[in-house]
Scaffold this motif. Structure first.
Motif, PDB file in Angstrom:
ATOM      1  N   SER A 246       0.841  -1.203   0.000  1.00 26.28           N
ATOM      2  CA  SER A 246       0.000   0.000   0.000  1.00 26.28           C
ATOM      3  C   SER A 246       0.874   1.250   0.000  1.00 26.28           C
ATOM      4  O   SER A 246       1.839   1.345   0.763  1.00 26.28           O
ATOM      5  CB  SER A 246      -0.920   0.014   1.225  1.00 26.28           C
ATOM      6  OG  SER A 246      -1.823  -1.063   1.179  1.00 26.28           O
ATOM      7  N   TYR A 247       0.482   2.208  -0.846  1.00 27.62           N
ATOM      8  CA  TYR A 247       1.196   3.492  -0.925  1.00 27.62           C
ATOM      9  C   TYR A 247       0.192   4.621  -0.710  1.00 27.62           C
ATOM     10  O   TYR A 247      -0.912   4.595  -1.261  1.00 27.62           O
ATOM     11  CB  TYR A 247       1.882   3.639  -2.282  1.00 27.62           C
ATOM     12  CG  TYR A 247       3.012   2.658  -2.483  1.00 27.62           C
ATOM     13  CD1 TYR A 247       4.296   2.956  -2.057  1.00 27.62           C
ATOM     14  CD2 TYR A 247       2.776   1.421  -3.078  1.00 27.62           C
ATOM     15  CE1 TYR A 247       5.342   2.046  -2.227  1.00 27.62           C
ATOM     16  CE2 TYR A 247       3.796   0.514  -3.256  1.00 27.62           C
ATOM     17  CZ  TYR A 247       5.084   0.828  -2.825  1.00 27.62           C
ATOM     18  OH  TYR A 247       6.105  -0.074  -2.981  1.00 27.62           O
TER      19      TYR A 247
ATOM     20  N   PRO B 288       3.306   8.380  -4.670  1.00 21.68           N
ATOM     21  CA  PRO B 288       4.553   7.956  -5.310  1.00 21.68           C
ATOM     22  C   PRO B 288       5.001   6.551  -4.893  1.00 21.68           C
ATOM     23  O   PRO B 288       4.665   6.060  -3.823  1.00 21.68           O
ATOM     24  CB  PRO B 288       5.547   9.005  -4.814  1.00 21.68           C
ATOM     25  CG  PRO B 288       5.063   9.302  -3.414  1.00 21.68           C
ATOM     26  CD  PRO B 288       3.553   9.106  -3.413  1.00 21.68           C
ATOM     27  N   ILE B 289       5.784   5.939  -5.780  1.00 25.47           N
ATOM     28  CA  ILE B 289       6.589   4.765  -5.442  1.00 25.47           C
ATOM     29  C   ILE B 289       8.019   5.146  -5.792  1.00 25.47           C
ATOM     30  O   ILE B 289       8.419   5.113  -6.958  1.00 25.47           O
ATOM     31  CB  ILE B 289       6.151   3.508  -6.221  1.00 25.47           C
ATOM     32  CG1 ILE B 289       4.670   3.209  -5.993  1.00 25.47           C
ATOM     33  CG2 ILE B 289       6.998   2.308  -5.818  1.00 25.47           C
ATOM     34  CD1 ILE B 289       4.148   2.030  -6.794  1.00 25.47           C
ATOM     35  N   ASN B 290       8.786   5.538  -4.800  1.00 22.23           N
ATOM     36  CA  ASN B 290      10.123   6.073  -5.043  1.00 22.23           C
ATOM     37  C   ASN B 290      11.197   5.001  -5.119  1.00 22.23           C
ATOM     38  O   ASN B 290      12.233   5.203  -5.752  1.00 22.23           O
ATOM     39  CB  ASN B 290      10.492   7.090  -3.963  1.00 22.23           C
ATOM     40  CG  ASN B 290       9.677   8.370  -4.087  1.00 22.23           C
ATOM     41  OD1 ASN B 290       9.419   8.842  -5.198  1.00 22.23           O
ATOM     42  ND2 ASN B 290       9.257   8.918  -2.950  1.00 22.23           N
TER      43      ASN B 290
ATOM     44  N   ILE C 177      -6.975  11.925 -13.972  1.00 21.04           N
ATOM     45  CA  ILE C 177      -6.156  10.895 -13.335  1.00 21.04           C
ATOM     46  C   ILE C 177      -5.035  10.564 -14.314  1.00 21.04           C
ATOM     47  O   ILE C 177      -5.289  10.295 -15.484  1.00 21.04           O
ATOM     48  CB  ILE C 177      -6.968   9.633 -12.996  1.00 21.04           C
ATOM     49  CG1 ILE C 177      -8.093   9.957 -12.002  1.00 21.04           C
ATOM     50  CG2 ILE C 177      -6.064   8.543 -12.418  1.00 21.04           C
ATOM     51  CD1 ILE C 177      -8.992   8.784 -11.678  1.00 21.04           C
ATOM     52  N   ARG C 178      -3.798  10.586 -13.819  1.00 18.46           N
ATOM     53  CA  ARG C 178      -2.694  10.278 -14.724  1.00 18.46           C
ATOM     54  C   ARG C 178      -1.645   9.419 -14.016  1.00 18.46           C
ATOM     55  O   ARG C 178      -1.550   9.401 -12.788  1.00 18.46           O
ATOM     56  CB  ARG C 178      -2.067  11.549 -15.287  1.00 18.46           C
ATOM     57  CG  ARG C 178      -1.369  12.456 -14.308  1.00 18.46           C
ATOM     58  CD  ARG C 178      -0.882  13.725 -15.012  1.00 18.46           C
ATOM     59  NE  ARG C 178      -0.019  14.556 -14.196  1.00 18.46           N
ATOM     60  CZ  ARG C 178      -0.437  15.513 -13.390  1.00 18.46           C
ATOM     61  NH1 ARG C 178      -1.733  15.776 -13.303  1.00 18.46           N
ATOM     62  NH2 ARG C 178       0.419  16.228 -12.691  1.00 18.46           N
ATOM     63  N   TYR C 179      -0.849   8.751 -14.833  1.00 19.96           N
ATOM     64  CA  TYR C 179       0.191   7.846 -14.343  1.00 19.96           C
ATOM     65  C   TYR C 179       1.513   8.286 -14.944  1.00 19.96           C
ATOM     66  O   TYR C 179       1.622   8.500 -16.164  1.00 19.96           O
ATOM     67  CB  TYR C 179      -0.152   6.409 -14.752  1.00 19.96           C
ATOM     68  CG  TYR C 179       0.955   5.405 -14.532  1.00 19.96           C
ATOM     69  CD1 TYR C 179       1.273   4.960 -13.256  1.00 19.96           C
ATOM     70  CD2 TYR C 179       1.682   4.901 -15.615  1.00 19.96           C
ATOM     71  CE1 TYR C 179       2.274   4.039 -13.053  1.00 19.96           C
ATOM     72  CE2 TYR C 179       2.687   3.973 -15.428  1.00 19.96           C
ATOM     73  CZ  TYR C 179       2.985   3.548 -14.146  1.00 19.96           C
ATOM     74  OH  TYR C 179       3.989   2.637 -13.948  1.00 19.96           O
TER      75      TYR C 179
ATOM     76  N   LEU D 104       1.146   8.036  -9.218  1.00 21.14           N
ATOM     77  CA  LEU D 104      -0.254   8.146  -9.624  1.00 21.14           C
ATOM     78  C   LEU D 104      -0.780   9.476  -9.112  1.00 21.14           C
ATOM     79  O   LEU D 104      -0.689   9.766  -7.914  1.00 21.14           O
ATOM     80  CB  LEU D 104      -1.069   6.985  -9.044  1.00 21.14           C
ATOM     81  CG  LEU D 104      -2.532   6.894  -9.483  1.00 21.14           C
ATOM     82  CD1 LEU D 104      -2.637   6.553 -10.963  1.00 21.14           C
ATOM     83  CD2 LEU D 104      -3.273   5.832  -8.658  1.00 21.14           C
ATOM     84  N   ILE D 105      -1.320  10.292 -10.020  1.00 20.42           N
ATOM     85  CA  ILE D 105      -1.792  11.630  -9.657  1.00 20.42           C
ATOM     86  C   ILE D 105      -3.291  11.724  -9.933  1.00 20.42           C
ATOM     87  O   ILE D 105      -3.742  11.415 -11.042  1.00 20.42           O
ATOM     88  CB  ILE D 105      -1.043  12.731 -10.446  1.00 20.42           C
ATOM     89  CG1 ILE D 105       0.455  12.662 -10.160  1.00 20.42           C
ATOM     90  CG2 ILE D 105      -1.573  14.103 -10.082  1.00 20.42           C
ATOM     91  CD1 ILE D 105       1.266  12.058 -11.251  1.00 20.42           C
TER      92      ILE D 105
END
Length: 404
Positions: free
Chosen positions: A23-24, A40-42, A91-93, A170-171
């Protein structure tokens, strides 16, 4: 024959050692209207599977009815179909800070796409993300949904492989109004729809030693990996003129994106008013629709629609054949003939077969609408274009670019 192969060894696939969902959460827990929510996934040394990820959302809804000088809380709130995605505008990736895929007007885009893509079998799980063509009545005042990313972005639907050694983000952009998510009865007033929690749940894949060595060898060469998918590009005509014929210049593109399907939908007096159901569409007595890609038009023959006399079989046929053309398999459509007329008389145009002149240079997308009577006041038109799209990324040098 297979029945005689009694000495075949037992085949076991041990290439994947574990499949764990992590989970993020967003940078900032602010989910008000117009807020931008970044998840984010940094960590880069990961193998993740975005196509199988989900967006978990919790929130509450408050609707009241004026009672003299007091506010009387409404115990049953009616959500529209696909309500939670109407709370988001875009929604954007992004991959390594570069936009890979985006949808505009998330509620309308995903509603149109799901109406033409879903089948009856999927409806058994669809309430997990708030999907029910009859609407959903909420009696508790709070809600929770788990939305598959492959119901939101074309990238997640089409590209079902892992992505290696990249930063992901993911925004989500909150809409400026919550009215489109509910259907209010007379004298009811929407006080607020609050989002309390958003979590992006992403699968992490751990591979066997043999597979890891093979992947690392490929990474050392820093070769570009192609992500091929079909993005969902929505355009809106906010208010059609009161005419029986109208030409809409939707888009002119100099890119090599090739439109595969174009879906047209009309809505009368539904947007931002609360009492209208934004998840449904109106036929507005359409008689014919033509889509032009430069000088080439689709469909070849006129549709000759007449909703007054229930002559819209050709329109339903185009809708029913979409899944066979788009996914390559035959399924029963989600809606019956009557439900199609009452809920979503969408015009589905298949333009995937094109001549060579449309594959290079600018493409002018134009829609011609013709109706039996004047288009009603406050009628909006939506055009969803399903385009081919290719993105390449290099896991070692972190370069991401669109091939257009």
């Amino acid at each position: 024959m297979n029945m005689l192969n009694i000495i075949d060894p037992i085949a076991q696939d041990n290439s994947i050692e574990s499949y764990q969902v992590h989970s993020y959460k967003p940078y900032i827990n602010s989910f008000n209207t117009n807020d931008e929510i970044r998840i984010p996934i940094n960590q880069q040394d990961l193998y993740v599977l975005p196509s199988a990820s989900t967006i978990y959302i919790e929130g509450s809804v408050k609707v009241y009815r004026p009672n003299g000088d007091k506010k009387e809380r409404v115990s049953v709130v009616e959500f529209v179909n696909n309500a939670i995605l109407y709370l988001f505008q875009d929604i954007r990736y992004e991959l390594n800070g570069v936009e890979v895929d985006r949808i505009k007007n998330a509620g309308i885009t995903t509603t149109i796409k799901s109406l033409i893509s879903m089948n009856e079998n999927e409806t058994k799980m669809s309430r997990l993300w708030g999907w029910d063509t009859d609407g959903i009545k909420n009696t508790k005042g709070f809600f929770s949904v788990c939305i598959p990313l492959n119901k939101v972005l074309g990238f997640a639907e089409d590209y079902n492989k892992i992505i290696m050694n990249c930063k992901h983000e993911l925004i989500l952009l909150r809409s400026n109004t919550n009215l489109n998510a509910v259907k209010l009865n007379t004298n009811e007033v929407l006080e607020d729809i609050s989002i309390n929690k958003i979590v992006w749940r992403v699968p992490h894949i751990k591979v066997s030693d043999r597979e890891r060595v093979n992947l690392l060898r490929y990474l050392e060469k820093d070769r570009a990996i192609s992500l091929a998918f079909r993005n969902w590009d929505l355009y809106e005509y906010p208010m059609l003129p009161r005419t029986t014929k109208h030409t809409w210049s939707v888009k002119t593109s100099s890119q090599l994106e090739k439109p595969r399907f174009i879906i047209i939908g009309l809505q009368t007096h539904r947007k931002n008013i609360g009492s209208g159901d934004m998840s449904q569409f109106d036929h507005c007595h359409l008689r014919d629709v033509k889509v032009f890609l430069n000088s080439t038009y689709f469909p070849y023959e006129s549709l000759n629609i007449n909703f007054a006399d229930d002559k819209y079989l050709l329109l339903y046929e185009l809708y029913a054949k979409f899944q066979q053309s788009y996914y390559g398999h035959r399924c029963a459509p989600l809606l019956s003939l009557k439900e199609f007329k009452d809920l979503c008389p969408l015009v589905v145009i298949n333009c995937s077969r094109q001549n060579e002149t449309l594959k290079t240079g600018p493409v002018d997308v134009r829609v011609e609408l013709e109706s039996d009577s004047e288009i009603p006041d406050q009628t909006s038109a939506y055009c969803l274009i399903l385009n081919d799209c290719i993105v390449e990324y290099k896991p070692l040098s972190n370069i991401v670019k669109k091939i257009t």
